[in-house]
Scaffold this motif. Structure first.
Motif, mmCIF file in Angstrom:
data_model
loop_
_atom_site.group_PDB
_atom_site.id
_atom_site.type_symbol
_atom_site.label_atom_id
_atom_site.label_comp_id
_atom_site.label_asym_id
_atom_site.label_seq_id
_atom_site.Cartn_x
_atom_site.Cartn_y
_atom_site.Cartn_z
ATOM 1 N N ILE A 104 18.590 4.447 -35.046
ATOM 2 C CA ILE A 104 18.144 5.825 -34.822
ATOM 3 C C ILE A 104 19.101 6.756 -35.560
ATOM 4 C CG2 ILE A 104 17.841 7.634 -33.065
ATOM 5 C CD1 ILE A 104 15.751 5.452 -32.876
ATOM 6 N N HIS A 118 13.046 8.128 -37.022
ATOM 7 C CA HIS A 118 13.208 8.635 -35.663
ATOM 8 C C HIS A 118 14.629 9.159 -35.517
ATOM 9 C CE1 HIS A 118 9.787 5.910 -35.235
ATOM 10 N NE2 HIS A 118 9.402 6.770 -34.320
ATOM 11 N N LEU A 166 13.271 11.984 -28.205
ATOM 12 C CA LEU A 166 13.413 11.376 -29.523
ATOM 13 C C LEU A 166 12.378 12.039 -30.428
ATOM 14 C CD1 LEU A 166 15.015 9.099 -30.892
ATOM 15 C CD2 LEU A 166 13.140 7.571 -30.331
ATOM 16 N N TYR A 167 12.783 12.406 -31.632
ATOM 17 C CA TYR A 167 11.901 13.090 -32.571
ATOM 18 C C TYR A 167 11.607 12.175 -33.755
ATOM 19 C CZ TYR A 167 13.436 17.086 -29.842
ATOM 20 O OH TYR A 167 13.702 17.936 -28.809
ATOM 21 N N ALA A 168 10.594 12.528 -34.545
ATOM 22 C CA ALA A 168 10.235 11.713 -35.709
ATOM 23 C C ALA A 168 9.729 12.597 -36.836
ATOM 24 C CB ALA A 168 9.161 10.701 -35.328
ATOM 25 N N ASN A 201 8.932 6.311 -41.837
ATOM 26 C CA ASN A 201 9.118 7.077 -40.604
ATOM 27 C C ASN A 201 10.576 7.015 -40.187
ATOM 28 O OD1 ASN A 201 6.312 7.557 -40.435
ATOM 29 N ND2 ASN A 201 6.048 5.550 -39.540
#
Length: 116
Positions: A104, A8, A31-33, A6
């Motif tokens: 990040i 982010h 925040l996107y993932a 994953n």
């Protein structure tokens, strides 16, 4: 064996110098993932990472250029590290702190000039 990785990321912002350190100034507070299901980390390439981010953010990779970077957790003073190729992607994925946390990913969205 299939592993899940994953990532982010902050989409659209810029780096700013703050004393000796650099910090990321996001344009958007979200925040996107994205998640990759692969058999090894080497399968997540630079082009695949950019493609997945473009799909997630619904942007046209032919009219926009994405700069990928991060601030490594273990580097002092803090400074940005840009991802330019597959090796940089692998280093980003495997660079973690003592608690196994990864930085990040920062995505700078640069609009390209249209050629008429």
């Amino acid at each position: 064996m299939c592993l899940s990785t994953n990532i982010h990321f902050d989409y659209d912002g810029h780096y700013s110098k703050c004393g000796d350190d650099y910090e990321w100034i996001p344009t958007d507070a979200r925040l996107y993932a994205i998640s990759f299901r692969t058999s090894s980390l080497e399968e997540i390439t630079y082009s695949l990472l950019k493609e997945r981010i473009s799909m997630k953010m619904v942007i046209d990779p032919f009219t926009r250029r994405l700069n990928l970077g991060y601030i490594p957790l273990a580097v002092e003073p803090k400074r940005q590290s840009y991802i330019l190729d597959d090796e940089d992607v692998f280093v980003y994925q495997t660079s973690v702190d003592k608690e196994q946390r990864r930085s990040i990913l920062h995505v700078e969205d640069i609009q390209e000039l249209e050629i008429i």
